[in-house]
Scaffold this active site. Structure first.
Site, short mmCIF file in Angstrom:
data_model
loop_
_atom_site.label_atom_id
_atom_site.label_comp_id
_atom_site.label_asym_id
_atom_site.label_seq_id
_atom_site.Cartn_x
_atom_site.Cartn_y
_atom_site.Cartn_z
N LYS A 52 -0.77 -7.97 1.85
CA LYS A 52 -1.97 -7.13 2.00
C LYS A 52 -3.22 -7.98 1.81
CE LYS A 52 0.65 -3.06 0.93
NZ LYS A 52 1.23 -2.14 -0.04
N GLN A 96 0.04 -0.36 -5.99
CA GLN A 96 1.37 -0.67 -5.45
C GLN A 96 2.45 0.09 -6.23
OE1 GLN A 96 1.96 -2.72 -2.64
NE2 GLN A 96 3.99 -1.82 -2.86
N ASP A 119 -3.90 4.90 1.08
CA ASP A 119 -2.47 5.14 1.30
C ASP A 119 -2.23 6.57 1.79
OD1 ASP A 119 -0.72 3.04 0.95
OD2 ASP A 119 -0.70 3.19 -1.24
#
Ligand code: NDP
Length: 284
Positions: A52, A96, A119
């Site tokens: 990322k 994460q 997300d």
């Protein structure tokens, strides 16, 4: 023989689109920032976080990494999320997953500002997806949708079957196909007649997490087959949910693993971060 859908190529196109728009914003004095939070030292999470960060560099975003120790408390993580929510340099926040067991994932997801939830896991964004008026889509189903679009096949009116009903892949994938006027069936571990249902699919999306689960007798000739699964085999190689060698001669279009949906997920994260930055600057 099926036409191969290249996630590498389509993700490169998405990232190039994002990079060009980020450059335009930069010229207006707007810099884009993504905060990536990792707790503990899960090796798979570390690999994802590094990719990322690399993607951010490639599209011209600033990335801010917060690596917290395994023993971080829920309150400490909530405090960091609050700081990031209030930081104008940060347009998107990604925590994460999975988190260590002392931290309630739902509490953390709910604490992230919905405007920075790149997300798209916050209940506000999940609800918006249901209604069909959304800014962010969860990255994996959004990426799978881009791959379907890259084939030129029109979803409208087609029989679409999604195997898997998780909150991050199966359910939002089904919703996206429904918004495109597909006739959608969601299958799961209790589904009866799975083979027959799948064999009827013009568009088949597998998000099961079982290697070679989709066999040739489950695929309609000419179907678009999207393989979301990532399974690590004993020899260390990655393998999808679809038995590629057997299905490829039957399908019309098929994604490989690796090099299919995987690269799309990060590209769509970049897309979501760009969208967040635009909205926060009144340009969305
Ligand atoms: P989950 O384990 O959360 O969900 C799996 C789904 O498959 C469940 O709904 C389950 O049904 C269903 N299932 C399991 N066994 C069967 C069966 N025998 N018949 C029919 N359905 C079955 O996984 P995720 O959705 O998180 O991920 C799915 C796959 O996608 C994994 O391989 C994961 O690694 C991969 N993935 C890939 C990403 C990418 O970037 N390419 C990103 C995210 C995930 P039930 O609900 O009844 O248990």
């Amino acid at each position: 023989m099926a036409q191969l859908i290249s996630g590498k190529e389509v993700s490169a196109q998405v990232k190039e689109r994002v990079r060009a728009q980020a450059e335009e914003l930069k010229a207006k004095g707007i810099e884009i920032g993504l905060a990536v939070v990792i707790v503990g030292d899960n090796p798979a999470s570390r690999v994802y976080v590094n990719s990322k960060k690399k993607a951010c560099e490639a599209v011209g975003f600033n990335s801010y990494e917060y690596a917290l120790p395994e023993e971080t408390t829920e309150q400490e993580l909530l405090d960091l999320v609050q700081v990031l929510n209030n930081d104008p340099k940060v347009n998107g926040i990604l925590v994460q997953l999975p988190l260590p067991k002392q931290i309630n994932e739902e509490a953390i997801i709910n604490a992230i500002s919905a405007e920075k939830d790149v997300d798209a896991f916050h209940p506000m964004n999940v609800g918006k997806i249901m209604i069909g008026s959304y800014a962010f889509l969860p990255c994996t189903p959004a990426g799978a949708m881009e791959l379907i679009d890259s084939t030129g096949v029109d979803v409208s009116g087609k029989n679409c079957v999604v195997i898997g009903r998780s909150n991050i892949v199966g359910k939002p994938m089904a919703m996206l196909l429904l918004h495109r006027s597909g006739t959608v069936t969601i299958c799961h571990s209790r589904t009866q007649n799975l083979k027959e249902i799948c064999r009827n699919a013009d568009i088949l999306v597998a998000a099961v997490g079982r290697a070679n689960f989709v066999t040739a007798d489950m695929v309609k000739p000419g179907a678009v087959v999207i393989d979301v699964g990532i399974n690590r085999m004993e020899d260390g190689k990655l393998c999808g949910d679809v038995d590629f060698a057997a299905v490829e001669p039957i399908a019309g279009y098929i994604t490989p693993v690796p090099g299919g949906v995987g690269p799309m997920t990060i590209a769509m994260l970049m897309q979501n971060t760009l969208t967040a930055a635009k909205q926060q600057n009144g340009l969305g």
